[in-house]
Design an enzyme around this catalytic site. Structure first.
Site, PDB file in Angstrom:
ATOM      1  N   ILE A 170       0.716  -1.256   0.002  1.00 49.36           N
ATOM      2  CA  ILE A 170       0.157   0.100   0.011  1.00 49.36           C
ATOM      3  C   ILE A 170       0.873   1.440  -0.072  1.00 49.36           C
ATOM      4  O   ILE A 170       1.892   1.154   0.640  1.00 49.36           O
ATOM      5  CB  ILE A 170      -0.864   0.144   1.251  1.00 49.36           C
ATOM      6  CG1 ILE A 170      -1.958   1.226   1.305  1.00 49.36           C
ATOM      7  CG2 ILE A 170      -0.332  -0.158   2.785  1.00 49.36           C
ATOM      8  CD1 ILE A 170      -3.060   1.203   2.224  1.00 49.36           C
ATOM      9  N   SER A 171       0.747   2.114  -0.956  1.00 49.19           N
ATOM     10  CA  SER A 171       1.562   3.227  -1.128  1.00 49.19           C
ATOM     11  C   SER A 171       1.712   4.431   0.006  1.00 49.19           C
ATOM     12  O   SER A 171       0.567   4.334   0.698  1.00 49.19           O
ATOM     13  CB  SER A 171       1.202   4.066  -2.283  1.00 49.19           C
ATOM     14  OG  SER A 171       1.530   3.290  -3.372  1.00 49.19           O
TER      15      SER A 171
END
Length: 216
Positions: free
Chosen positions: A59-60
């Protein structure tokens, strides 16, 4: 977990990092990021860091998500129209996009992540988010044309299918591998489609997972 206070703290940090778009900041403050990470990582959910979500994907960072969304929305006063997201991952960015666009099509090539995103997003009941399982490099022609396309994986070039599916006046924000440095790296690229043609602007260096074709 009551995350409202830590979410607002995260938004304050994003402002200090230079994010100015009020709608992006509002959306980042509304979506509960901790619902998209494993239980063991909940305490890190609002730090500006990428976190593993399984199958070798992440997840960025909130800072990168908000930066890309700000670039996607640049020049827009209200909501964007229909947007295509390449790489659903755990579903977090699709949830944020739901507050910024009238309609979101999000495509994921890994069945395990597609299923995880569907489970994660069920809680939010987002009627304007459509999750697709398929090859993101092909885009999604049935939903075209798109006001914006945003990608969470980087290849050597932006696929031509994305450019073709972008509306005139729309923009693509994606990481692209650049050979400018001695070591191959990625940079954010903004592609704008006008009546005169396509204009590409290279932004700052980033690090995303590789863009791949096919499904698994």
């Amino acid at each position: 977990m009551d995350s409202s206070a830590v979410r607002q703290s995260m938004v304050t940090k994003l402002k200090h990092q230079g994010i100015e778009d009020a709608l992006v900041l509002s959306a980042m403050g509304q979506v509960e990021r901790h619902r998209f990470v494993d239980t063991a990582l909940v305490n890190q959910a609002y730090e500006d860091t990428s976190l593993p979500i399984g199958l070798g994907q992440t997840i960025s960072k909130p800072g990168v998500v908000s930066r890309m969304l700000e670039l996607l929305r640049q020049g827009q006063l209200g909501r964007l129209g229909r947007v295509l997201e390449i790489g659903t991952g755990c579903g977090y960015q699709a949830a944020v996009l739901s507050h910024l666009c009238t309609e979101v099509y999000s495509i994921e090539r890994l069945r395990g992540l597609h299923d995880k995103a569907r489970d994660n997003l069920r809680h939010f009941r987002l009627a304007n988010v459509h999750l697709l399982f398929g090859d993101g490099m092909l885009g999604y022609a049935k939903g075209a044309p798109y006001a914006g396309i945003i990608a969470a994986a980087g290849g050597e070039a932006v696929p031509q299918a994305w450019v073709e599916q972008l509306a005139v006046g729309g923009r693509i924000v994606a990481p692209v591998c650049t050979g400018a440095a001695a070591k191959m790296g990625q940079a954010l690229v903004v592609i704008e489609k006008t009546t005169q043609g396509v204009r590409q602007t290279v932004m700052e260096a980033v690090h995303f997972v590789p863009l791949k074709s096919g499904v698994d």
